[in-house]
Design a protein around this motif. Structure first.
Motif, mmCIF file in Angstrom:
data_model
loop_
_atom_site.group_PDB
_atom_site.id
_atom_site.type_symbol
_atom_site.label_atom_id
_atom_site.label_comp_id
_atom_site.label_asym_id
_atom_site.label_seq_id
_atom_site.Cartn_x
_atom_site.Cartn_y
_atom_site.Cartn_z
ATOM 1 N N PRO A 4 3.586 44.317 -63.446
ATOM 2 C CA PRO A 4 2.561 43.317 -63.181
ATOM 3 C C PRO A 4 2.026 43.344 -61.758
ATOM 4 C CG PRO A 4 4.691 42.263 -63.607
ATOM 5 C CD PRO A 4 4.856 43.726 -63.823
ATOM 6 N N SER A 5 2.787 43.879 -60.810
ATOM 7 C CA SER A 5 2.324 43.883 -59.420
ATOM 8 C C SER A 5 1.477 45.114 -59.096
ATOM 9 C CB SER A 5 3.524 43.811 -58.469
ATOM 10 O OG SER A 5 4.352 44.943 -58.666
ATOM 11 N N MET A 6 1.323 46.040 -60.046
ATOM 12 C CA MET A 6 0.521 47.235 -59.805
ATOM 13 C C MET A 6 -0.962 46.857 -59.753
ATOM 14 S SD MET A 6 0.398 50.811 -61.849
ATOM 15 C CE MET A 6 1.998 51.252 -61.253
ATOM 16 N N LEU A 7 -1.680 47.478 -58.839
ATOM 17 C CA LEU A 7 -3.106 47.192 -58.711
ATOM 18 C C LEU A 7 -3.841 47.603 -59.986
ATOM 19 C CD1 LEU A 7 -3.813 48.325 -55.033
ATOM 20 C CD2 LEU A 7 -3.601 46.005 -55.913
ATOM 21 N N ALA A 8 -4.796 46.776 -60.390
ATOM 22 C CA ALA A 8 -5.549 47.016 -61.619
ATOM 23 C C ALA A 8 -6.696 47.988 -61.357
ATOM 24 C CB ALA A 8 -6.096 45.700 -62.156
ATOM 25 N N SER A 9 -6.946 48.845 -62.333
ATOM 26 C CA SER A 9 -8.069 49.787 -62.232
ATOM 27 C C SER A 9 -9.311 49.148 -62.857
ATOM 28 C CB SER A 9 -7.734 51.085 -62.958
ATOM 29 O OG SER A 9 -7.663 50.854 -64.355
ATOM 30 N N HIS A 10 -10.467 49.783 -62.646
ATOM 31 C CA HIS A 10 -11.701 49.294 -63.260
ATOM 32 C C HIS A 10 -11.597 49.347 -64.788
ATOM 33 C CE1 HIS A 10 -13.774 48.894 -59.475
ATOM 34 N NE2 HIS A 10 -13.545 50.162 -59.155
ATOM 35 N N ALA A 11 -10.990 50.407 -65.302
ATOM 36 C CA ALA A 11 -10.844 50.561 -66.755
ATOM 37 C C ALA A 11 -9.972 49.445 -67.337
ATOM 38 C CB ALA A 11 -10.240 51.926 -67.079
ATOM 39 N N GLU A 12 -8.918 49.055 -66.610
ATOM 40 C CA GLU A 12 -8.048 47.977 -67.080
ATOM 41 C C GLU A 12 -8.783 46.636 -67.077
ATOM 42 O OE1 GLU A 12 -3.702 49.797 -65.891
ATOM 43 O OE2 GLU A 12 -4.944 48.860 -64.337
ATOM 44 N N ARG A 13 -9.616 46.425 -66.061
ATOM 45 C CA ARG A 13 -10.410 45.200 -66.034
ATOM 46 C C ARG A 13 -11.388 45.164 -67.209
ATOM 47 N NH1 ARG A 13 -10.530 46.684 -60.671
ATOM 48 N NH2 ARG A 13 -9.267 45.355 -59.324
ATOM 49 N N GLU A 14 -12.031 46.293 -67.471
ATOM 50 C CA GLU A 14 -12.983 46.366 -68.592
ATOM 51 C C GLU A 14 -12.279 46.149 -69.925
ATOM 52 O OE1 GLU A 14 -16.257 46.351 -68.597
ATOM 53 O OE2 GLU A 14 -16.239 46.335 -66.412
ATOM 54 N N ARG A 15 -11.074 46.703 -70.062
ATOM 55 C CA ARG A 15 -10.316 46.504 -71.298
ATOM 56 C C ARG A 15 -9.983 45.030 -71.479
ATOM 57 N NH1 ARG A 15 -5.353 45.860 -73.373
ATOM 58 N NH2 ARG A 15 -4.939 46.781 -75.389
ATOM 59 N N ALA A 16 -9.574 44.356 -70.413
ATOM 60 C CA ALA A 16 -9.268 42.926 -70.490
ATOM 61 C C ALA A 16 -10.517 42.132 -70.871
ATOM 62 C CB ALA A 16 -8.697 42.442 -69.164
ATOM 63 N N VAL A 17 -11.660 42.492 -70.300
ATOM 64 C CA VAL A 17 -12.914 41.803 -70.629
ATOM 65 C C VAL A 17 -13.285 42.060 -72.094
ATOM 66 C CG1 VAL A 17 -15.400 41.725 -70.147
ATOM 67 C CG2 VAL A 17 -13.762 41.715 -68.257
ATOM 68 N N ASP A 18 -13.031 43.278 -72.584
ATOM 69 C CA ASP A 18 -13.291 43.570 -73.998
ATOM 70 C C ASP A 18 -12.426 42.701 -74.906
ATOM 71 O OD1 ASP A 18 -15.211 45.453 -73.408
ATOM 72 O OD2 ASP A 18 -13.845 47.176 -73.625
ATOM 73 N N VAL A 19 -11.166 42.521 -74.534
ATOM 74 C CA VAL A 19 -10.275 41.658 -75.315
ATOM 75 C C VAL A 19 -10.797 40.222 -75.279
ATOM 76 C CG1 VAL A 19 -7.931 40.704 -75.448
ATOM 77 C CG2 VAL A 19 -8.262 43.146 -75.037
ATOM 78 N N LEU A 20 -11.259 39.774 -74.120
ATOM 79 C CA LEU A 20 -11.812 38.422 -73.997
ATOM 80 C C LEU A 20 -13.071 38.272 -74.853
ATOM 81 C CD1 LEU A 20 -11.356 37.887 -70.161
ATOM 82 C CD2 LEU A 20 -10.097 36.740 -72.004
ATOM 83 N N ARG A 21 -13.935 39.285 -74.836
ATOM 84 C CA ARG A 21 -15.157 39.237 -75.654
ATOM 85 C C ARG A 21 -14.814 39.125 -77.137
ATOM 86 N NH1 ARG A 21 -17.713 43.763 -72.199
ATOM 87 N NH2 ARG A 21 -18.922 42.550 -70.725
ATOM 88 N N ALA A 22 -13.838 39.918 -77.557
ATOM 89 C CA ALA A 22 -13.427 39.874 -78.965
ATOM 90 C C ALA A 22 -12.865 38.500 -79.312
ATOM 91 C CB ALA A 22 -12.397 40.965 -79.253
ATOM 92 N N GLY A 23 -12.067 37.942 -78.424
ATOM 93 C CA GLY A 23 -11.517 36.611 -78.664
ATOM 94 C C GLY A 23 -12.599 35.546 -78.731
ATOM 95 N N TYR A 24 -13.596 35.664 -77.872
ATOM 96 C CA TYR A 24 -14.702 34.709 -77.889
ATOM 97 C C TYR A 24 -15.515 34.869 -79.175
ATOM 98 C CZ TYR A 24 -19.056 32.401 -76.639
ATOM 99 O OH TYR A 24 -20.164 31.604 -76.645
ATOM 100 N N ALA A 25 -15.772 36.114 -79.581
ATOM 101 C CA ALA A 25 -16.543 36.374 -80.797
ATOM 102 C C ALA A 25 -15.821 35.842 -82.036
ATOM 103 C CB ALA A 25 -16.797 37.873 -80.943
#
Length: 180
Positions: free
Chosen positions: A27-48
Motif C-alpha cells: 500500500p505504501s508503493m507510489l501509484a502509477s498513472h495506469a493504476e490511477r486509471e484502473r481505479a477510475v475505471d472501477v469507480l466508473r463501473a460502480g457509478y454506472a
C-alpha cells in the motif's frame, strides 16, 4: 438535505489507515498513472451500476487522480467489485421458449415407408407395413414418442393393399372354380 445511506465515516475520505488492494502491491508503493486509471475505471463501473451517487463518484475520482500511493487507491475502490459482476441470464417466459419435439418412433417411419412402397411393389410390403404399424403404435403409447400419424398411415395403406390382394386371390379362386 437527505439522510445519507452511508455511515458518517467513509474509508475513501482518508480518516483511517488505508488497507491494501486485494492481491496487489504494497500500500505504501507510489501509484502509477495506469493504476490511477484502473481505479477510475472501477469507480466508473460502480457509478454506472448505481452503487454510488454522482457527488460521491466525483469526490472519489478527484481523490483517485490526487492519490500518491497504491494504498490510497485501494481504499477508494475497496467497497466496489473489482471486475464484471456475473449476472444470471434473463429467463425466457414459457410462452416464448422453444417446444421440445418428441423423438419419432423408428418403426412408425418404417411402417409409413412400407405402406408407401406398396404401390411400386404391388402390395408386397403391405404385411410388413401392418406389422410395423401395430408395433409402432404400441411403443408410442408406452413411451410417448412421436410418429403416431406415420404408423397409422402405414397401417391403413398396408391393410388396403393386403385386403386388395386378398380380394384378388378370392376372385381368381372363384373364377377358377367356376370355369374349371
Amino acid at each position: 438535505m437527505s439522510q445519507s445511506p452511508y455511515p458518517p465515516w467513509q474509508p475513501w475520505e482518508g480518516q483511517r489507515v488505508p488497507q491494501s488492494w486485494a492481491g496487489h502491491r504494497a500500500p505504501s508503493m507510489l501509484a502509477s498513472h495506469a493504476e490511477r486509471e484502473r481505479a477510475v475505471d472501477v469507480l466508473r463501473a460502480g457509478y454506472a451500476e448505481g452503487r454510488m451517487e454522482h457527488e460521491e463518484f466525483d469526490k472519489r475520482v478527484a481523490r483517485a487522480y490526487a492519490a500518491r500511493t497504491v494504498g490510497e487507491l485501494a481504499v477508494l475502490v475497496a467497497d466496489l467489485p473489482q471486475g464484471p459482476v456475473e449476472r444470471p441470464a434473463p429467463a425466457v417466459p414459457a410462452t416464448f421458449a422453444p417446444v421440445a419435439r418428441a423423438r419419432t418412433n423408428g418403426k412408425a417411419v418404417g411402417a409409413a415407408l412400407c405402406g408407401l412402397l406398396c404401390v411400386p411393389t404391388f402390395g408386397l410390403t403391405g404385411i410388413p407395413a401392418v406389422v410395423l404399424g401395430h408395433m409402432a403404435r404400441s411403443e408410442i403409447r408406452h413411451s410417448g414418442e412421436g410418429g403416431d400419424g406415420l404408423a397409422l398411415t402405414g397401417l391403413v395403406l398396408g391393410w388396403l393393399y393386403t385386403a386388395g390382394w386378398a380380394l384378388v386371390m378370392v376372385l381368381v379362386a372363384a373364377v377358377t372354380v367356376t370355369v374349371g
